[in-house]
Each structure stands twice: as C-alpha cells, then as structure tokens.
Write an enzyme that holds these catalytic residues in place. Structure first.
Site, PDB file in Angstrom:
ATOM      1  N   ASP A  82      -3.363  -1.166  11.132  1.00  0.00           N
ATOM      2  CA  ASP A  82      -4.446  -1.368  10.160  1.00  0.00           C
ATOM      3  C   ASP A  82      -5.156  -2.697  10.460  1.00  0.00           C
ATOM      4  O   ASP A  82      -4.497  -3.732  10.588  1.00  0.00           O
ATOM      5  CB  ASP A  82      -3.813  -1.394   8.760  1.00  0.00           C
ATOM      6  N   HIS A 178     -11.327  -4.221  -0.769  1.00  0.00           N
ATOM      7  CA  HIS A 178      -9.879  -4.429  -0.764  1.00  0.00           C
ATOM      8  C   HIS A 178      -9.407  -5.162  -2.017  1.00  0.00           C
ATOM      9  O   HIS A 178     -10.160  -5.932  -2.607  1.00  0.00           O
ATOM     10  CB  HIS A 178      -9.469  -5.224   0.475  1.00  0.00           C
ATOM     11  N   HIS A 209     -11.608   2.584   3.367  1.00  0.00           N
ATOM     12  CA  HIS A 209     -10.665   1.499   3.062  1.00  0.00           C
ATOM     13  C   HIS A 209     -10.839   1.128   1.593  1.00  0.00           C
ATOM     14  O   HIS A 209     -11.750   1.593   0.915  1.00  0.00           O
ATOM     15  CB  HIS A 209     -10.964   0.286   3.952  1.00  0.00           C
ATOM     16  N   ASP A 254      -3.074   0.477  -0.414  1.00  0.00           N
ATOM     17  CA  ASP A 254      -2.035  -0.554  -0.323  1.00  0.00           C
ATOM     18  C   ASP A 254      -1.789  -1.173  -1.703  1.00  0.00           C
ATOM     19  O   ASP A 254      -0.658  -1.208  -2.207  1.00  0.00           O
ATOM     20  CB  ASP A 254      -2.479  -1.630   0.682  1.00  0.00           C
TER      21      ASP A 254
HETATM   22  P1  13P Z   1      -6.567  -1.329  -1.262  1.00  0.00           P
HETATM   23  O1  13P Z   1      -6.518  -2.808  -1.372  1.00  0.00           O
HETATM   24  O2  13P Z   1      -7.633  -0.752  -2.149  1.00  0.00           O
HETATM   25  O3  13P Z   1      -5.261  -0.665  -1.494  1.00  0.00           O
HETATM   26  O4  13P Z   1      -7.023  -0.966   0.248  1.00  0.00           O
HETATM   27  C1  13P Z   1      -6.088  -0.984   1.289  1.00  0.00           C
HETATM   28  C2  13P Z   1      -6.740  -0.880   2.635  1.00  0.00           C
HETATM   29  O5  13P Z   1      -7.894  -0.585   2.798  1.00  0.00           O
HETATM   30  C3  13P Z   1      -5.868  -1.149   3.791  1.00  0.00           C
HETATM   31  O6  13P Z   1      -6.575  -1.147   4.989  1.00  0.00           O
HETATM   32  O1  G3H Z   2      -6.557  -4.116   4.078  1.00  0.00           O
HETATM   33  C1  G3H Z   2      -5.574  -4.814   4.071  1.00  0.00           C
HETATM   34  C2  G3H Z   2      -4.250  -4.305   3.653  1.00  0.00           C
HETATM   35  O2  G3H Z   2      -4.163  -4.227   2.254  1.00  0.00           O
HETATM   36  C3  G3H Z   2      -3.161  -5.134   4.258  1.00  0.00           C
HETATM   37  O3  G3H Z   2      -3.081  -6.370   3.666  1.00  0.00           O
HETATM   38  O4  G3H Z   2      -3.211  -8.081   5.491  1.00  0.00           O
HETATM   39  O5  G3H Z   2      -2.086  -8.584   3.278  1.00  0.00           O
HETATM   40  O6  G3H Z   2      -1.008  -7.032   4.916  1.00  0.00           O
HETATM   41  P1  G3H Z   2      -2.302  -7.601   4.387  1.00  0.00           P
HETATM   42 ZN    ZN Z   3      -8.546  -1.925   4.850  1.00  0.00          ZN
END
Ligand code: 13P
Ligand code: G3H
Ligand code: ZN
Length: 307
Positions: A82, A178, A209, A254
C-alpha cells in the site's frame, strides 16, 4: 491456496458490480481476524501492507504471517504493498513475494509520476506482479504523503496516464480521504467524475482509498472508555456500495479496523483492570476485526460468496 494476483478477482468484480476489500495489516491478530471473516463469507480479499507497517512488523514477519494465513485458506488472497513511495521499496516487496504493489507518485509532477510508475510497471510485469498507481491527491495525511486539499482526478489525464504507464489499476480522487476526519459538512463524493472516468476507461479497474465509514458506535464506545476522538466522520456505506457498481474494484479500509480494535481494547481494560494477559484483550480485538470485516463484505463490498 497459493497467493493470487488481483486480475481474476477484479475481472469478476467489475462484471458483477461489487468490489474487493483491501484491508491494512501489521500484526497477527489483524491478519487472523480478516481471514476468518473472508473464509466465513467466502469472499476474496486483499491484505495490504503500508511502508510503515512493513517497518513495524518487518517484511519477513509479514510474509510469514500471510503464508500461514493462506496455507489452508479456501478463498483467493492477494498480498499488496500500500502506498509504495519508491522503486526500491516496490522492488523489495516484489522480490519478497508480494503479488501486487501500489506505486504512489500522486504527489509528484505529472511527468515524474508517469516515469516512476512506468519504471515499477516494467519491473513488476516481468515478474507477473500487478501494479496499482494513483492520479489526483486525497486530502488527509498518510505517513509519507500529505495533502491539505484534495486534487480530484482529471478523467482525460487518467486515460493518458494509463496508456503511458500501462499500470493495471488506478486509484482515483473523488472526495474520499485517509483517516477518521473525512468530511466537515455533509459527506459527498464526485460520482459524475467517477462515471466519466469509467466511461473513458471501460472495463478498467479503479481503486478507492480512504474508504472507511467510521461507524459512530465504535467512536462512541472508544470515547466512553477514555478515547478523545471528536468529530470523526467517514464515507457512508451506501456511497461506497454505489461506487462499487461504477468500476471501483478495490476499496481500501484501515481506519475502521483501527477504531474497532481500539474501542474493544479500551473496554477490556476498563472492565477487567485486574487482567494483564495480552491474550485477554487481543482475543476480543481480533474478534472485533473479524466482525468489522464481515460487516464491510456484506454492507459495502458485496463480495460474499464470490470466492
Ligand atoms: P482509511 O483511512 O479510510 O481506512 O483508508 C485507508 C487507505 O486508503 C489505505 O491505503
Ligand atoms: O493509507 C494509509 C494507510 O492507512 C496506512 O497507514 O502509513 O500509518 O500504516 P500507515
Ligand atoms: Zn490509501
């Protein structure tokens, strides 16, 4: 079942107007919770690992966890990077056995995004690995990419980008973001823009996303037991269901898993202050992950019985 690539999953999802859930993982309980839900729902699933999650757990640990998860699984599972932010990171996970990567050059000037994405595509395709790229910028903050305001994806530029880079799927910006604070006012997605992109790229898999819905019962539960999460708001589940009918084949989640785990662990700490066995709170947290993913598969993705 060995790890899958997204190709067949997305072909079927596009045709059937549903989406595959891509859930972020960084420890055993999360992997197990997601897998239990996917098995019970007979749903294909994508386990995705951010750069931060890879540093936290270690690439080897993540790969071994996922290997254990798929050993006896009966549903197709993709292991995806990701928000890869460099060719070197993408190469490292491809060499380690990931079946799909995202190269996120969305913050770069257009031609640089094209060049970086193409470099990753060339390396990945020679090894049978899928590449997701991103065009447009989501508001909100991730670990390595931050944008205060979103820049929605230009449909004509999306066509040019896909032609030039040959990326296999494209993350688009249509109003999601996000984290837990997605909308100040009424939630709104630019469905007209999404329809235009789908019209110009027929049959091509798109990715959303920032697609957590931030269920208020979990925010309230976390706050009841000491959290300070104010004004959190996600994408309504029915909007995501709609997007899944319009060429969106992968929906990233996430934040909702983080929320569910945190709310339940806080409650366990409150209800059982005498306990200090981690299994006593990580077990319920794993169960909360499972129930959250099951809810997503049913209410948002529509991917039950599609394995
Ligand atoms: P959320 O923060 O809405 O769960 O999105 C997660 C995401 O896009 C990870 O790449
Ligand atoms: O888009 C991001 C995901 O929620 C992952 O988050 O970089 O804190 O692991 P992170
Ligand atoms: Zn993302």
């Amino acid at each position: 079942m060995p790890l899958s690539t997204p190709k067949e999953m997305f072909d079927k999802a596009y045709e059937g107007k549903y989406a595959i859930g891509a859930f972020n993982v960084n420890n055993m309980e999360i992997v197990q919770g997601i897998m239990e839900a996917a098995e019970e729902e007979k749903s294909p699933v994508i386990l995705q690992v951010s750069k931060g999650a890879r540093s936290y757990a270690g690439q080897n640990y993540i790969i071994k966890l996922v290997e254990a998860a798929v050993e006896n699984s009966t549903v197709p599972v993709v292991l995806h990077l990701d928000h890869g932010d460099s060719f070197e990171l993408c190469k490292a996970v491809i060499d380690g056995g990931f079946t799909s990567v995202m190269i996120d050059g969305s913050h770069l000037p257009y031609e640089e995004n094209v060049a970086l994405t193409k470099k990753v595509v060339d390396y990945a395709h020679e090894r049978g690995v899928w590449v997701e790229a991103e065009l447009g910028q989501l508001a909100g903050i991730e670990e390595h990419v931050s944008a205060e305001h979103s820049v929605y994806t230009d449909p004509n530029q999306a066509v040019d980008f896909v032609e030039k880079t040959k990326c296999d799927s494209l993350a688009v910006a249509i109003g999601t973001s996000h984290g837990a604070y997605k909308f100040k006012g009424e939630p709104k997605l630019d469905f007209e823009r999404l329809a235009k992109i789908t019209e110009l790229l027929p049959g091509y898999p798109l990715v959303l996303h920032g697609s957590s819905s931030v269920p208020q019962e979990f925010v309230e539960m976390a706050n009841q037991y000491g959290a300070k999460i104010g004004g959190a708001r996600g994408v309504p589940e029915d909007m995501l269901r709609e997007a899944a009918k319009m060429g969106v084949c992968k929906i990233n989640i996430d934040t909702d898993i983080r929320l569910a785990m945190t709310a339940v662990i806080r409650k366990e700490f409150h209800d059982h202050p005498e306990n200090f066995d981690p299994r006593k709170y990580l077990g319920p947290a794993r169960q909360a992950v499972k129930e959250m993913v099951q809810r997503k598969i049913r209410n948002v993705l529509g991917s039950s019985n599609k394995a």
